[in-house]
Each structure stands twice: as structure tokens, then as C-alpha cells.
Design a protein around this motif. Sequence first.
Motif, PDB file in Angstrom:
ATOM      1  N   ILE A  79       0.830  -1.206   0.000  1.00 53.52           N
ATOM      2  CA  ILE A  79       0.000   0.000   0.000  1.00 53.52           C
ATOM      3  C   ILE A  79       0.866   1.259   0.000  1.00 53.52           C
ATOM      4  CG2 ILE A  79      -1.797   1.269   1.255  1.00 53.52           C
ATOM      5  CD1 ILE A  79      -2.862  -1.287   0.122  1.00 53.52           C
ATOM      6  N   SER A  80       2.058   1.147   0.567  1.00 54.30           N
ATOM      7  CA  SER A  80       2.969   2.305   0.620  1.00 54.30           C
ATOM      8  C   SER A  80       3.272   2.854  -0.762  1.00 54.30           C
ATOM      9  CB  SER A  80       4.283   1.907   1.312  1.00 54.30           C
ATOM     10  OG  SER A  80       4.047   1.442   2.619  1.00 54.30           O
ATOM     11  N   PHE A  81       3.266   1.994  -1.770  1.00 54.75           N
ATOM     12  CA  PHE A  81       3.563   2.438  -3.128  1.00 54.75           C
ATOM     13  C   PHE A  81       2.408   3.256  -3.706  1.00 54.75           C
ATOM     14  CE2 PHE A  81       6.174  -1.422  -2.629  1.00 54.75           C
ATOM     15  CZ  PHE A  81       7.424  -0.848  -2.825  1.00 54.75           C
ATOM     16  N   PHE A  93      -6.484   6.701   1.686  1.00 61.26           N
ATOM     17  CA  PHE A  93      -7.735   5.987   1.419  1.00 61.26           C
ATOM     18  C   PHE A  93      -7.468   4.489   1.267  1.00 61.26           C
ATOM     19  CE2 PHE A  93      -9.873   3.953  -2.215  1.00 61.26           C
ATOM     20  CZ  PHE A  93     -11.133   3.766  -1.661  1.00 61.26           C
ATOM     21  N   ALA A  94      -6.459   4.126   0.466  1.00 60.88           N
ATOM     22  CA  ALA A  94      -6.153   2.718   0.221  1.00 60.88           C
ATOM     23  C   ALA A  94      -5.742   2.014   1.514  1.00 60.88           C
ATOM     24  CB  ALA A  94      -5.052   2.594  -0.826  1.00 60.88           C
ATOM     25  N   GLY A  95      -4.953   2.717   2.346  1.00 60.99           N
ATOM     26  CA  GLY A  95      -4.495   2.129   3.601  1.00 60.99           C
ATOM     27  C   GLY A  95      -5.639   1.791   4.542  1.00 60.99           C
ATOM     28  N   TRP A  96      -6.523   2.773   4.765  1.00 69.15           N
ATOM     29  CA  TRP A  96      -7.667   2.541   5.657  1.00 69.15           C
ATOM     30  C   TRP A  96      -8.638   1.533   5.055  1.00 69.15           C
ATOM     31  CZ3 TRP A  96      -8.095   3.430  10.589  1.00 69.15           C
ATOM     32  CH2 TRP A  96      -7.350   4.445  11.180  1.00 69.15           C
ATOM     33  N   THR A  97      -8.833   1.594   3.748  1.00 68.34           N
ATOM     34  CA  THR A  97      -9.753   0.667   3.083  1.00 68.34           C
ATOM     35  C   THR A  97      -9.262  -0.768   3.203  1.00 68.34           C
ATOM     36  OG1 THR A  97     -10.466   2.347   1.502  1.00 68.34           O
ATOM     37  CG2 THR A  97     -10.802   0.059   0.860  1.00 68.34           C
ATOM     38  N   MET A 218      -3.523 -13.535  -1.941  1.00 66.16           N
ATOM     39  CA  MET A 218      -2.237 -13.801  -2.579  1.00 66.16           C
ATOM     40  C   MET A 218      -1.270 -12.638  -2.368  1.00 66.16           C
ATOM     41  SD  MET A 218      -1.458 -14.788  -6.559  1.00 66.16           S
ATOM     42  CE  MET A 218      -2.538 -16.222  -6.568  1.00 66.16           C
ATOM     43  N   GLU A 219      -1.842 -11.432  -2.245  1.00 63.82           N
ATOM     44  CA  GLU A 219      -0.998 -10.238  -2.109  1.00 63.82           C
ATOM     45  C   GLU A 219      -0.283 -10.166  -0.765  1.00 63.82           C
ATOM     46  OE1 GLU A 219      -4.775  -9.224  -0.109  1.00 63.82           O
ATOM     47  OE2 GLU A 219      -4.266 -10.227  -1.984  1.00 63.82           O
ATOM     48  N   PHE A 220      -0.582 -11.108   0.149  1.00 66.89           N
ATOM     49  CA  PHE A 220       0.097 -11.116   1.445  1.00 66.89           C
ATOM     50  C   PHE A 220       1.611 -11.264   1.293  1.00 66.89           C
ATOM     51  CE2 PHE A 220      -3.703 -12.642   4.242  1.00 66.89           C
ATOM     52  CZ  PHE A 220      -4.217 -11.360   4.172  1.00 66.89           C
ATOM     53  N   ASP A 373     -15.360  -6.421  -1.872  1.00 66.27           N
ATOM     54  CA  ASP A 373     -15.402  -5.672  -3.136  1.00 66.27           C
ATOM     55  C   ASP A 373     -14.354  -4.560  -3.166  1.00 66.27           C
ATOM     56  OD1 ASP A 373     -17.471  -7.309  -3.835  1.00 66.27           O
ATOM     57  OD2 ASP A 373     -19.049  -5.837  -3.512  1.00 66.27           O
ATOM     58  N   LEU A 374     -14.082  -3.989  -2.005  1.00 62.69           N
ATOM     59  CA  LEU A 374     -13.103  -2.904  -1.938  1.00 62.69           C
ATOM     60  C   LEU A 374     -11.687  -3.401  -2.255  1.00 62.69           C
ATOM     61  CD1 LEU A 374     -14.447  -0.975   1.175  1.00 62.69           C
ATOM     62  CD2 LEU A 374     -14.345  -0.121  -1.160  1.00 62.69           C
ATOM     63  N   TYR A 375     -11.450  -4.692  -2.045  1.00 64.87           N
ATOM     64  CA  TYR A 375     -10.145  -5.242  -2.398  1.00 64.87           C
ATOM     65  C   TYR A 375      -9.859  -5.034  -3.874  1.00 64.87           C
ATOM     66  CZ  TYR A 375      -8.906  -7.724   1.923  1.00 64.87           C
ATOM     67  OH  TYR A 375      -8.525  -8.021   3.206  1.00 64.87           O
ATOM     68  N   ILE A 376     -10.899  -5.155  -4.700  1.00 68.29           N
ATOM     69  CA  ILE A 376     -10.713  -4.966  -6.141  1.00 68.29           C
ATOM     70  C   ILE A 376     -10.216  -3.552  -6.409  1.00 68.29           C
ATOM     71  CG2 ILE A 376     -11.812  -5.046  -8.410  1.00 68.29           C
ATOM     72  CD1 ILE A 376     -13.925  -6.890  -7.249  1.00 68.29           C
ATOM     73  N   ILE A 377     -10.807  -2.576  -5.718  1.00 69.61           N
ATOM     74  CA  ILE A 377     -10.407  -1.178  -5.906  1.00 69.61           C
ATOM     75  C   ILE A 377      -8.964  -0.977  -5.471  1.00 69.61           C
ATOM     76  CG2 ILE A 377     -10.864   1.210  -5.187  1.00 69.61           C
ATOM     77  CD1 ILE A 377     -13.827   0.404  -4.936  1.00 69.61           C
ATOM     78  N   VAL A 378      -8.572  -1.604  -4.350  1.00 73.02           N
ATOM     79  CA  VAL A 378      -7.189  -1.496  -3.874  1.00 73.02           C
ATOM     80  C   VAL A 378      -6.231  -2.148  -4.867  1.00 73.02           C
ATOM     81  CG1 VAL A 378      -5.579  -2.168  -2.052  1.00 73.02           C
ATOM     82  CG2 VAL A 378      -7.851  -1.351  -1.444  1.00 73.02           C
ATOM     83  N   TYR A 379      -6.626  -3.291  -5.416  1.00 75.48           N
ATOM     84  CA  TYR A 379      -5.798  -3.937  -6.433  1.00 75.48           C
ATOM     85  C   TYR A 379      -5.625  -3.026  -7.648  1.00 75.48           C
ATOM     86  CZ  TYR A 379      -6.509  -8.432  -3.985  1.00 75.48           C
ATOM     87  OH  TYR A 379      -6.533  -9.448  -3.068  1.00 75.48           O
TER      88      TYR A 379
END
Length: 464
Positions: A79-81, A93-97, A218-220, A373-379
Motif C-alpha cells: 500500500i505504501s507504493f 484511502f487505500a491504507g484505511w480501506t 495472494m498479495e500477502f 469488493d473494496l479489495y478490487i479497488i485497492v488492487y
Amino acid sequence: MAAKENADGTKRELTKRHVQMIALGGTIGTGLFLGASNSIMKTGPSILLVYLILGVIFFLMMRGIGEMMYHDPDKHTFISFIKKYLGPQIGYFAGWTYWLGIIFVAMAELTAVSKYVQFWFPTWHTWTIQLCVLAVLVAINLIAVGLFGEAEFWFAMIKITAIVVMIVVGLAMVFMNFKTPIGHASFGNITNHFSMFPNGFGSFVAAFPMVFFAFQGMEFIGITTSETQNPRKVLPKVINEIIYRVLIFYIGAILVIMAIYPWNSLDPTQSPFVQVFELAGLKAAAAVINFVVLTAAASALNSYMYSAGRHFYQLALDSPNSKFMQGFRKISRTGVPARGILFSAALVLIGPILNSLPQISNAFTFITSVSSDLYIIVYLLTMLAHRKYRESRDFDPNGFLMPGYKFTSPLVIGFFTAIYVSLFITGENVLPAIGGLVWTVGFIGILTLVGKKKKAAMNPTDID
């Protein structure tokens, strides 16, 4: 040899075998062991194509994350990127989401764990089971990152063993032309009267969101990098092996299941593994698979606690002006963000309470679906950040590059967008999909307003 300690006090105690199993543990979960029957029944043989396509897309996404992590392996989360390349507001936003998504999915996993335990001990109280399980997993996370890695190694080993045994037993049944109460085990069960879309193309499209969430986690791998020994050596090897794992453990397992059990004869309410082992004559199949899915859920919960602690620690670092977050910017003597882990665990315990209230249980299910569903947005944001990285001075042309970037990057972004759009096609996913959009627009809107007010306060102008 003592593990290398990072500047902030975290330790690089995770080895290659730990990271490999964390990758497997994050990918293979209850979605395969319990949910595959439903997916197969709805889609038929084309479910193999769904798993293959999504396996390739997730592999490409991980190559994008891996490229950025290879360049800067000291980052605690991928998420840092997003913050670095898309701006602090989008990153915030991405971090909290992502953190909230982890919390809600962890709540669901904790609820599932208690149900699996009650398979053997139906009189035990749900809250007692959940409290004990969470206490054990939090303790594992607090003691040392190496202990977390060891626990995940053995959790994942149980899942892998179950899949390998099922594949071996299944293939033996096929080659022996084993007679079952519903026919013979044969690959002909897949090819005879073959129909690619037996329930229509719409069912095929609807299968993508279902299988998509089976790959979630998988992103872990992109969270373990800062605590991995020699990450620039380990990371490329682990990520490049993902596609083979998908082929063997997902597609291989489903292929064997459909060879033994005609796809249109499966019970969608029962685990396909239970059905296959029962046909093979294993009377204790239900108990064995219950143990496997229990470890799968416990493995997922263990990983979520690890991930939640690291993400909350990163959120604390990204909130320098918050007095509340100040205490969470500390690393314990054991080299872990203990306060972030404990705070996250405390919130996870709210889930069982919400789920036990009939007035709120539907809302809890809705929120859990929204978080997924929010994972898709973060991806999506992660892949957009990767594009910005490619355009920046940080780009290392000699690094661990995403293959065919000019073609694969827009392919992944377009595919994730299409997956989110497809949520509006199937009725049960529409409301959570809308909820995800409302959260995104609302969060970014509030951040924008707050930013404007701060800017106005810093640069006051005279009003005529």
C-alpha cells in the motif's frame, strides 16, 4: 545466525519456506475446500477456464507488486507504493480501506472457525471458542514474526497435503476405472456430452467474482518483504512459482473432482472433497475435511492478524499529526507492531457480537461483502501505482520486471475493472458493489474537503 534487524526494530526472520507457504496459505482457502461445488455446479467444465484466467491475472498483479517490492524491499506493505506514486490522499484511502477490509474478513473467518470447532463440540459456546482461538493466534503474532511464519508453514502444509492426497486418490480411481454408486471414475465425465457454458454465458461471467475472492490473499506476499531474509533473492522465486501452484492445486484438484463426480451431480451445499473421499470409501471424510477447513480458516485468520498489525502500524506512520495514532508507531522488543495487532484483534472480536444479533447479522454480511469488493479497488490502485513507478526515476530496468508490461499492465487493470462491473450483473452482488463505490467516493470526498480547509487555513486570503 541472528536475524537482521530493520531500522524501525522489525526483524527479518521469515525464510524462503515461510514465504512460500504464506503465499500458498493466502491463496488456498475455504473457497476451494467448501465453495468449489457451488462454482462447478453453476459453471460446469468452463470453471477450469475461470480459474486459469484468474490465476494468470493474479500472477501478473503479483509481478507488478513484486517489481516495486524488489526495488524497495524495506516497505512494510505494498500500500505504501500507492501513497508514494498516486499521492498521500489516495494512499491514505487505500491504507484505511485495505485495513478495514482485513478486519471484516477476519471477523468472518473467526465466525467460521467457531462453526468448524462445533462440528465436534456442539455444546461449546461460540464466544468461548472465538476468544480462545483469537487469543492463541494473537499470541503467535506477538511473540515473533518467525513463530508466525512457522505456524503458517504448518497450517499451509495441512491444506496442501489434503489436496495432494485427493488428487492422487482421484487419479488412482480414474486409472482403475473405479466403480462408484453414481457411475465410473473417468475423464469421460468431463468430455462426454461436453458443453462449455451449460447454464448460459451469464453463469460463466458470474463465476468470475466468486472465484476472484477465492484468490484473495495472494498479495500477502507483498506484506512479508520487509521481514524476509534476503528478500531480493526470495521474492522473485516465490512469485514466479505462483502460476504452477495455481495449475496444480486449483485446476488439478477441480479436474480430478469432475472426473470422479460428474459436475452436474455434485451437491452444491457440500464440500467436493468430502464427496470425493466418501466415494473412495473414506467413512470419516466429513470429519477429515472439517479438520482441513478448520486449519484453512485458522491459517487465514492468522495471516489477517499479521497483515492487520502491519497495516495499522503503517497507518500510524502516515498519521504524524494524530495523537491517537502516536502510540501505534512503536515496535515491541520482539520486533513486531504489538499495539497494532492488539487493537486490530479487539475490533475483530466485535464481529461475533454483531453476527449474533439478528437485527444486525444481515448488515454484518453486507459489510463483509463490501469489504471484499473494496479489495478490487485497492488492487486497481496498486496496478495504477505500478504504472507511475514505471514512469518515475525510481524505475530499475534491471530489476524484477513485470513481463510484457505494455500489454499485461493494461490487461490486468482492464480485467479488474471488468470484474467490478460484473458485480452489477448478478443480483446478490449489486448492493455491496454500490456500497464499495459509496465508500470510495465518500472517503476521497471528505479527504479533499479537509485538504482544502487546511490549505485555506495556511494561506488565508482577504475577502473584499
